[in-house]
Write a protein that holds these residues in place. Sequence first.
Motif, short mmCIF file in Angstrom:
data_model
loop_
_atom_site.label_atom_id
_atom_site.label_comp_id
_atom_site.label_asym_id
_atom_site.label_seq_id
_atom_site.Cartn_x
_atom_site.Cartn_y
_atom_site.Cartn_z
N PRO A 166 11.20 4.48 -15.86
CA PRO A 166 10.80 3.89 -14.94
C PRO A 166 10.85 4.88 -13.66
CG PRO A 166 11.98 2.36 -16.07
CD PRO A 166 12.41 3.54 -16.64
N PHE A 167 10.00 5.17 -12.80
CA PHE A 167 10.11 6.04 -11.94
C PHE A 167 11.19 5.67 -10.78
CE2 PHE A 167 8.63 8.26 -8.03
CZ PHE A 167 8.98 9.87 -8.35
N LEU A 168 11.32 4.34 -10.80
CA LEU A 168 12.44 3.92 -9.76
C LEU A 168 13.72 4.30 -10.10
CD1 LEU A 168 10.83 0.43 -9.02
CD2 LEU A 168 10.75 2.36 -7.44
N VAL A 169 13.76 4.71 -11.36
CA VAL A 169 15.41 5.17 -11.75
C VAL A 169 15.57 6.56 -11.11
CG1 VAL A 169 16.88 5.86 -13.60
CG2 VAL A 169 15.41 3.48 -13.53
N PRO A 170 14.67 7.54 -11.31
CA PRO A 170 14.75 8.76 -10.65
C PRO A 170 15.05 8.62 -8.87
CG PRO A 170 13.36 8.94 -12.67
CD PRO A 170 13.50 7.51 -12.33
N ALA A 228 4.72 -0.64 -7.93
CA ALA A 228 5.96 -0.64 -7.36
C ALA A 228 6.47 0.78 -6.96
CB ALA A 228 6.91 -1.40 -8.29
N ASP A 229 6.21 1.53 -7.86
CA ASP A 229 6.56 3.20 -7.71
C ASP A 229 5.93 3.59 -6.14
OD1 ASP A 229 7.85 3.11 -9.98
OD2 ASP A 229 6.02 3.94 -10.88
N ALA A 230 4.53 3.24 -5.96
CA ALA A 230 3.90 3.63 -4.74
C ALA A 230 4.46 2.74 -3.48
CB ALA A 230 2.48 3.25 -4.73
N LYS A 231 5.01 1.46 -3.59
CA LYS A 231 5.51 0.74 -2.44
C LYS A 231 6.80 1.45 -2.24
CE LYS A 231 2.77 -3.23 -3.75
NZ LYS A 231 2.85 -4.49 -4.39
N GLY A 262 7.68 -8.94 -3.17
CA GLY A 262 8.71 -9.33 -1.87
C GLY A 262 10.10 -8.74 -1.66
N VAL A 263 10.20 -7.57 -2.53
CA VAL A 263 11.61 -7.01 -2.36
C VAL A 263 11.13 -5.74 -1.32
CG1 VAL A 263 11.34 -5.23 -4.16
CG2 VAL A 263 13.73 -5.96 -3.47
N TRP A 264 9.95 -5.43 -1.17
CA TRP A 264 9.68 -4.22 -0.12
C TRP A 264 9.49 -4.68 1.14
CZ3 TRP A 264 11.23 -0.92 -2.98
CH2 TRP A 264 11.01 -0.78 -4.35
N ILE A 265 9.21 -6.01 1.54
CA ILE A 265 8.76 -6.37 2.82
C ILE A 265 9.75 -6.53 3.78
CG2 ILE A 265 7.82 -8.35 4.07
CD1 ILE A 265 6.29 -9.35 1.71
N PRO A 266 10.96 -7.07 3.37
CA PRO A 266 12.22 -6.85 4.42
C PRO A 266 12.57 -5.27 4.69
CG PRO A 266 12.59 -8.60 2.69
CD PRO A 266 11.42 -7.74 2.24
N LEU A 267 12.55 -4.35 3.42
CA LEU A 267 12.94 -3.04 3.69
C LEU A 267 11.90 -2.32 4.76
CD1 LEU A 267 14.05 -1.87 0.20
CD2 LEU A 267 15.64 -2.60 2.35
N ALA A 268 10.57 -2.80 4.53
CA ALA A 268 9.60 -1.97 5.23
C ALA A 268 9.92 -2.43 6.77
CB ALA A 268 8.08 -2.35 4.88
N SER A 269 10.23 -3.82 6.96
CA SER A 269 10.31 -4.34 8.11
C SER A 269 11.57 -3.58 8.90
CB SER A 269 10.45 -5.76 8.22
OG SER A 269 9.18 -6.41 7.55
N LEU A 270 12.49 -3.51 8.39
CA LEU A 270 13.65 -2.65 8.53
C LEU A 270 13.55 -1.23 9.12
CD1 LEU A 270 16.70 -2.89 9.25
CD2 LEU A 270 17.09 -2.04 6.81
N GLY A 271 12.73 -0.49 8.12
CA GLY A 271 12.23 0.73 8.11
C GLY A 271 11.33 0.89 9.58
N GLY A 272 10.32 0.17 9.74
CA GLY A 272 9.71 0.02 10.72
C GLY A 272 10.41 -0.20 12.27
N LEU A 273 11.49 -1.01 12.07
CA LEU A 273 12.46 -1.18 13.44
C LEU A 273 13.11 0.05 13.86
CD1 LEU A 273 13.51 -3.00 15.45
CD2 LEU A 273 14.92 -4.18 13.69
N ILE A 283 1.05 10.80 -0.52
CA ILE A 283 1.61 11.14 -2.06
C ILE A 283 1.52 9.94 -3.06
CG2 ILE A 283 3.25 11.87 -3.47
CD1 ILE A 283 1.60 14.24 -2.72
N GLY A 284 2.26 8.67 -2.33
CA GLY A 284 2.67 7.51 -3.17
C GLY A 284 1.33 6.87 -3.44
N TYR A 285 0.34 6.75 -2.25
CA TYR A 285 -0.80 6.16 -2.58
C TYR A 285 -1.55 6.89 -3.43
CZ TYR A 285 -5.27 3.95 -1.46
OH TYR A 285 -6.32 3.23 -1.62
N LEU A 286 -1.95 8.23 -3.40
CA LEU A 286 -2.75 8.79 -4.25
C LEU A 286 -2.28 8.94 -5.75
CD1 LEU A 286 -3.74 11.93 -2.06
CD2 LEU A 286 -4.97 10.20 -2.59
N PHE A 287 -1.03 8.78 -6.07
CA PHE A 287 -0.35 8.74 -7.47
C PHE A 287 -0.76 7.54 -8.02
CE2 PHE A 287 1.38 12.97 -6.96
CZ PHE A 287 1.78 13.38 -8.12
#
Length: 338
Positions: free
Chosen positions: A314-318, A97-100, A38-49, A84-88
């Motif tokens: 966790p990859f989200l830290v780097p 979570a890393d791919a998203k 759920g944390v990615w949905i608002p960010l993705a919406s903002l990014g699209g806008l 790249i995110g999807y393939l990894f």
Amino acid sequence: MTLAGTSIAAPDLLRLVAVPVFAWVAVRDIKTRRVSSGVWIPLASLGGLLLVWDGWRAWNAGGFVWTHEFLLPAAISLGFVVPIGYLFWWFGGFGGADAKALMVIALLFPTLPTYAIGSWTFPVAPTPVGALSFTILTNAVVVGIAIPIVLALRNAAAGRIAPVMVVGWPIPWDRVPTTHGTLLETPTGLTRRGLDLDALRMYLRWRGLSLEDVREHPDRYRDPATVPEDPNPPTDGAVTATVRSDGGSQEFTEDAPSPLEDAGETPTYDDPWGAETFLSEIDGSAYGTTPAELREGLEVLAESETVWISPGTPFLVPVFVGMVIALTYGDLLIGTIL
């Protein structure tokens, strides 16, 4: 948008919302290894806008701005960073979570934002590619490569010299139940691939045991006959999950030990610890754990006072660190070479 002493475009200012969100996500990933989708949905919406907003502004500017400052960088961001995110993720190199996170970053930072504050303009060393998402990705890789070096130096300073000193460190056995990562030991020595500690928690919860139980009566619980007839839900291995603890299908006490224990020699079982039974009866694969890995890990933890573990950064830290560097300094690779 122009503030006192600053010159920042409105879309670029809104993009900074991602920084505290990714900081929170990185901390949560360290503590729990769990990030809600759920944390990615608002960010993705903002990014699209913001992507549409930037495209509209670049189209009105026309010519060079539309082609070189928007279209090409956006094509690199969406056409390279997203795949790249999807393939990894597809090949098991990333978690979901890393791919998203990378896909969201590709939407949020498809071009190169600039932040002019007084006489300073950030990022200081912008990438010639023009897509900040690409810079965040490469920065994250550089930071990820640096982590094993830091681990090795930390272990060397403490006198812990071992083949696995670049990927982990030793901890007392009683910290294992609340630690994320991978056990780096087997009964025959150190290994780069051992038991996933989330899988260990799944197993213990499924049997209704604690690690203390296993250490007190290892001979008892090696016997697959002590596997409960109605096992507990294994959960997903998260540290915070709670289930009942019934110690198995039979009641044992110190005064009345299990009749299955052999006081003279260790018996041989077809399925020691009930490892194969556990993995065959649960939904999913317990993070790819095999019966042999589970048995070897239990043998180590039943006896050892201190064990080597890899926290598996966790990859989200780097990614978060790479984002902060990208927004302030810029491209670590290009900036250090030029």
